[in-house]
Design a protein around this motif. Structure first.
Motif, PDB file in Angstrom:
ATOM      1  N   ILE A  86       0.840  -1.191   0.000  1.00  0.00           N
ATOM      2  CA  ILE A  86       0.000   0.000   0.000  1.00  0.00           C
ATOM      3  C   ILE A  86       0.877   1.244   0.000  1.00  0.00           C
ATOM      4  O   ILE A  86       1.718   1.418   0.884  1.00  0.00           O
ATOM      5  CB  ILE A  86      -0.931   0.017   1.226  1.00  0.00           C
ATOM      6  CG1 ILE A  86      -1.857  -1.200   1.182  1.00  0.00           C
ATOM      7  CG2 ILE A  86      -1.739   1.302   1.281  1.00  0.00           C
ATOM      8  CD1 ILE A  86      -2.755  -1.332   2.389  1.00  0.00           C
ATOM      9  N   THR A  87       0.703   2.078  -1.001  1.00  0.00           N
ATOM     10  CA  THR A  87       1.483   3.310  -1.090  1.00  0.00           C
ATOM     11  C   THR A  87       0.517   4.484  -1.157  1.00  0.00           C
ATOM     12  O   THR A  87      -0.240   4.635  -2.121  1.00  0.00           O
ATOM     13  CB  THR A  87       2.379   3.302  -2.343  1.00  0.00           C
ATOM     14  OG1 THR A  87       1.568   3.081  -3.505  1.00  0.00           O
ATOM     15  CG2 THR A  87       3.426   2.196  -2.239  1.00  0.00           C
ATOM     16  N   LEU A  88       0.503   5.297  -0.129  1.00  0.00           N
ATOM     17  CA  LEU A  88      -0.345   6.476  -0.050  1.00  0.00           C
ATOM     18  C   LEU A  88       0.511   7.701   0.225  1.00  0.00           C
ATOM     19  O   LEU A  88       1.406   7.659   1.083  1.00  0.00           O
ATOM     20  CB  LEU A  88      -1.380   6.330   1.067  1.00  0.00           C
ATOM     21  CG  LEU A  88      -2.402   5.187   0.948  1.00  0.00           C
ATOM     22  CD1 LEU A  88      -3.230   5.094   2.213  1.00  0.00           C
ATOM     23  CD2 LEU A  88      -3.302   5.397  -0.248  1.00  0.00           C
ATOM     24  N   ASP A  89       0.241   8.775  -0.485  1.00  0.00           N
ATOM     25  CA  ASP A  89       0.938  10.009  -0.148  1.00  0.00           C
ATOM     26  C   ASP A  89       0.160  10.730   0.955  1.00  0.00           C
ATOM     27  O   ASP A  89      -0.901  10.278   1.398  1.00  0.00           O
ATOM     28  CB  ASP A  89       1.110  10.899  -1.384  1.00  0.00           C
ATOM     29  CG  ASP A  89      -0.220  11.265  -2.038  1.00  0.00           C
ATOM     30  OD1 ASP A  89      -1.240  11.320  -1.318  1.00  0.00           O
ATOM     31  OD2 ASP A  89      -0.241  11.475  -3.260  1.00  0.00           O
ATOM     32  N   ALA A  90       0.670  11.855   1.411  1.00  0.00           N
ATOM     33  CA  ALA A  90       0.062  12.558   2.543  1.00  0.00           C
ATOM     34  C   ALA A  90      -1.360  13.021   2.224  1.00  0.00           C
ATOM     35  O   ALA A  90      -2.254  12.952   3.082  1.00  0.00           O
ATOM     36  CB  ALA A  90       0.929  13.754   2.935  1.00  0.00           C
ATOM     37  N   GLU A  91      -1.606  13.472   0.992  1.00  0.00           N
ATOM     38  CA  GLU A  91      -2.939  13.940   0.641  1.00  0.00           C
ATOM     39  C   GLU A  91      -3.951  12.799   0.609  1.00  0.00           C
ATOM     40  O   GLU A  91      -5.092  12.944   1.062  1.00  0.00           O
ATOM     41  CB  GLU A  91      -2.900  14.645  -0.719  1.00  0.00           C
ATOM     42  CG  GLU A  91      -2.148  15.978  -0.698  1.00  0.00           C
ATOM     43  CD  GLU A  91      -2.209  16.661  -2.042  1.00  0.00           C
ATOM     44  OE1 GLU A  91      -2.750  16.055  -2.998  1.00  0.00           O
ATOM     45  OE2 GLU A  91      -1.714  17.807  -2.144  1.00  0.00           O
ATOM     46  N   ALA A  95      -7.218  12.330   3.027  1.00  0.00           N
ATOM     47  CA  ALA A  95      -8.578  12.105   2.516  1.00  0.00           C
ATOM     48  C   ALA A  95      -9.228  10.907   3.203  1.00  0.00           C
ATOM     49  O   ALA A  95     -10.416  10.943   3.544  1.00  0.00           O
ATOM     50  CB  ALA A  95      -8.534  11.896   1.005  1.00  0.00           C
ATOM     51  N   LEU A  96      -8.451   9.838   3.425  1.00  0.00           N
ATOM     52  CA  LEU A  96      -8.992   8.676   4.121  1.00  0.00           C
ATOM     53  C   LEU A  96      -9.324   9.004   5.566  1.00  0.00           C
ATOM     54  O   LEU A  96     -10.330   8.548   6.120  1.00  0.00           O
ATOM     55  CB  LEU A  96      -7.992   7.520   4.061  1.00  0.00           C
ATOM     56  CG  LEU A  96      -7.849   6.828   2.699  1.00  0.00           C
ATOM     57  CD1 LEU A  96      -6.713   5.819   2.742  1.00  0.00           C
ATOM     58  CD2 LEU A  96      -9.141   6.148   2.306  1.00  0.00           C
ATOM     59  N   GLY A  97      -8.467   9.804   6.195  1.00  0.00           N
ATOM     60  CA  GLY A  97      -8.747  10.207   7.563  1.00  0.00           C
ATOM     61  C   GLY A  97     -10.013  11.031   7.664  1.00  0.00           C
ATOM     62  O   GLY A  97     -10.795  10.882   8.609  1.00  0.00           O
ATOM     63  N   LEU A  98     -10.229  11.912   6.699  1.00  0.00           N
ATOM     64  CA  LEU A  98     -11.437  12.722   6.681  1.00  0.00           C
ATOM     65  C   LEU A  98     -12.668  11.855   6.437  1.00  0.00           C
ATOM     66  O   LEU A  98     -13.708  12.030   7.080  1.00  0.00           O
ATOM     67  CB  LEU A  98     -11.331  13.792   5.595  1.00  0.00           C
ATOM     68  CG  LEU A  98     -12.503  14.767   5.461  1.00  0.00           C
ATOM     69  CD1 LEU A  98     -12.675  15.555   6.747  1.00  0.00           C
ATOM     70  CD2 LEU A  98     -12.273  15.694   4.283  1.00  0.00           C
ATOM     71  N   ALA A  99     -12.551  10.900   5.514  1.00  0.00           N
ATOM     72  CA  ALA A  99     -13.684  10.021   5.217  1.00  0.00           C
ATOM     73  C   ALA A  99     -14.075   9.200   6.439  1.00  0.00           C
ATOM     74  O   ALA A  99     -15.259   8.932   6.669  1.00  0.00           O
ATOM     75  CB  ALA A  99     -13.333   9.099   4.052  1.00  0.00           C
ATOM     76  N   MET A 124       0.633   3.663   6.177  1.00  0.00           N
ATOM     77  CA  MET A 124      -0.021   4.902   5.777  1.00  0.00           C
ATOM     78  C   MET A 124       0.647   6.075   6.476  1.00  0.00           C
ATOM     79  O   MET A 124       0.936   6.011   7.674  1.00  0.00           O
ATOM     80  CB  MET A 124      -1.506   4.870   6.139  1.00  0.00           C
ATOM     81  CG  MET A 124      -2.269   6.084   5.641  1.00  0.00           C
ATOM     82  SD  MET A 124      -4.032   6.032   6.055  1.00  0.00           S
ATOM     83  CE  MET A 124      -3.982   6.617   7.755  1.00  0.00           C
ATOM     84  N   PRO A 125       0.902   7.178   5.778  1.00  0.00           N
ATOM     85  CA  PRO A 125       1.542   8.339   6.391  1.00  0.00           C
ATOM     86  C   PRO A 125       0.754   8.852   7.583  1.00  0.00           C
ATOM     87  O   PRO A 125      -0.472   8.770   7.629  1.00  0.00           O
ATOM     88  CB  PRO A 125       1.560   9.374   5.257  1.00  0.00           C
ATOM     89  CG  PRO A 125       1.497   8.574   4.008  1.00  0.00           C
ATOM     90  CD  PRO A 125       0.670   7.361   4.340  1.00  0.00           C
ATOM     91  N   GLU A 126       1.463   9.381   8.571  1.00  0.00           N
ATOM     92  CA  GLU A 126       0.836   9.853   9.789  1.00  0.00           C
ATOM     93  C   GLU A 126      -0.026  11.088   9.580  1.00  0.00           C
ATOM     94  O   GLU A 126      -0.725  11.517  10.480  1.00  0.00           O
ATOM     95  CB  GLU A 126       1.909  10.163  10.854  1.00  0.00           C
ATOM     96  CG  GLU A 126       2.642   8.928  11.338  1.00  0.00           C
ATOM     97  CD  GLU A 126       1.702   7.944  12.029  1.00  0.00           C
ATOM     98  OE1 GLU A 126       0.837   8.384  12.801  1.00  0.00           O
ATOM     99  OE2 GLU A 126       1.827   6.735  11.778  1.00  0.00           O
ATOM    100  N   ALA A 127       0.032  11.691   8.401  1.00  0.00           N
ATOM    101  CA  ALA A 127      -0.772  12.880   8.147  1.00  0.00           C
ATOM    102  C   ALA A 127      -2.251  12.607   8.340  1.00  0.00           C
ATOM    103  O   ALA A 127      -3.022  13.502   8.647  1.00  0.00           O
ATOM    104  CB  ALA A 127      -0.535  13.391   6.727  1.00  0.00           C
ATOM    105  N   GLY A 128      -2.648  11.340   8.169  1.00  0.00           N
ATOM    106  CA  GLY A 128      -4.050  10.992   8.358  1.00  0.00           C
ATOM    107  C   GLY A 128      -4.504  11.177   9.781  1.00  0.00           C
ATOM    108  O   GLY A 128      -5.685  11.319  10.067  1.00  0.00           O
ATOM    109  N   ASP A 129      -3.566  11.187  10.756  1.00  0.00           N
ATOM    110  CA  ASP A 129      -3.948  11.324  12.149  1.00  0.00           C
ATOM    111  C   ASP A 129      -4.409  12.727  12.502  1.00  0.00           C
ATOM    112  O   ASP A 129      -5.041  12.939  13.523  1.00  0.00           O
ATOM    113  CB  ASP A 129      -2.765  10.943  13.054  1.00  0.00           C
ATOM    114  CG  ASP A 129      -2.411   9.475  12.919  1.00  0.00           C
ATOM    115  OD1 ASP A 129      -3.288   8.715  12.490  1.00  0.00           O
ATOM    116  OD2 ASP A 129      -1.273   9.109  13.237  1.00  0.00           O
ATOM    117  N   SER A 130      -4.059  13.714  11.693  1.00  0.00           N
ATOM    118  CA  SER A 130      -4.391  15.076  12.035  1.00  0.00           C
ATOM    119  C   SER A 130      -5.897  15.286  12.144  1.00  0.00           C
ATOM    120  O   SER A 130      -6.358  16.169  12.851  1.00  0.00           O
ATOM    121  CB  SER A 130      -3.824  16.045  10.989  1.00  0.00           C
ATOM    122  OG  SER A 130      -4.388  15.769   9.724  1.00  0.00           O
TER     123      SER A 130
END
Length: 318
Positions: A86-91, A95-99, A124-130
């Motif tokens: 699984i390769t996800l960038d920060a954006e 988006a997954l975190g928001l969903a 998954m990048p930690e940016a989703g935690d925000s």
């Protein structure tokens, strides 16, 4: 109890992943100690069905196969349960975190949280935690109050036909509908099911708030092809009234009906506490206008006025 269940699920998963041929319930019961200790066939069957559903909810792809003798077997092919990196960038992670924050119900919120945990474990990048740790002035939500939502969501996912009782807005009694569910769509705060109506031999859209009683699943495969999701979404919008073919004139009580005012093509303010609006007229507008009750009066066209009156009379009759 939790440890025993986790061990039982792990043993079942290992059995299904480790076999090259489908295993029957009888064979699985003889291979897993917890199933051997079950008090009777009914207790075992209930335990096995719950465990199988739990494993599927966790993401394990379990196939159901019927052999030449008519006996049902189960297996989880390794190639079907092996995921690519699984390769996800920060954006994408954001988006997954928001969903994941959209859902309000406890069960869906738990599933979304579990999905995020699996993605983080996969890198998954930690940016989703925000979206979980930082407060936000705007909170995205999709409310779901209908009991039919969850069974229909699962039926759409698993491609299972369903049966339910459906009451049309202008009908006094519900009718039984046999449907092959395609997808659920939210429009103007209401949920709609799009699918193939077997009795009518055509695609149909059903508003979930008009489904009465329980949604019952049925065995068997779909008989009609499932269209592309974009096509289905356009169908829902058309049936729900998004596609306007002409205009309608209505009287609207002052200070009421903001959604109607937002879509109005022209507004004339009156001195008697009522305003006159010109709004787009498409399929489903009559059902929408009924929701505003005594705050709306249809002036023209005559067929829209008649449809609204008919719906109001049906509601009054109960």
């Amino acid at each position: 109890m939790a440890i025993a269940k986790s061990e039982r699920l792990m043993n079942l998963a290992l059995c299904l992943l480790g076999t090259r041929r489908p295993l029957s319930k009888r064979e699985l019961r003889g291979s897993i100690e917890a199933y051997l200790e079950a008090s009777g066939d009914d207790a075992f069957n209930r335990m096995f069905e719950r465990d199988k559903d739990d494993l599927r909810e966790l993401g394990l792809v379990i196939e159901t196969v019927e052999n030449l003798d008519g006996e049902t077997g189960y297996l989880a092919r390794r190639d079907s349960n092996r995921l690519p990196p699984i390769t996800l960038d920060a954006e994408e992670a954001a988006a997954l975190g928001l969903a994941a924050k959209v859902w309000q119900q406890a069960r869906l919120a738990g599933a979304a949280s579990g999905a995020l945990q699996k993605l983080r474990a996969a890198g998954m990048p930690e940016a989703g935690d925000s979206y979980e740790t930082q407060p936000s002035a705007l909170e995205p939500r999709i409310p779901v109050h209908e009991a039919a939502f969850e069974p229909l969501m699962l039926a759409c996912r698993d491609r299972r036909p369903v049966v339910f009782d459906y009451r049309k807005a202008n009908a006094a009694r519900p009718e039984t509908r046999q449907v092959e569910p395609w997808t659920l769509e939210c429009w103007r705060g209401h949920w709609y099911l799009a699918g193939w109506d077997r009795d009518r031999g055509a695609e149909r859209v059903f508003r979930l708030s008009r489904i009465t009683g329980k949604v019952r699943s049925r065995a068997g495969a779909f008989t009609a092809p499932v269209p592309d999701v974009v096509t289905v979404r356009e169908t829902v919008e058309s049936w729900a009234g998004e596609t306007a073919t002409r205009s309608a004139r209505i009287r609207l009580r002052a200070g009421c009906g903001y959604p109607l005012r937002a879509r109005a093509q022209a507004v004339t303010e009156g001195d008697d506490g009522w305003d006159e609006l010109e709004i787009p007229y498409g399929h489903g507008l009559d059902a929408w206008l009924v929701e505003f009750g005594p705050d709306v009066v249809v002036l023209e066209p005559a067929d829209l006025r008649a449809d609204v009156v008919e719906r109001l009379r049906a509601v009054a009759k109960g």
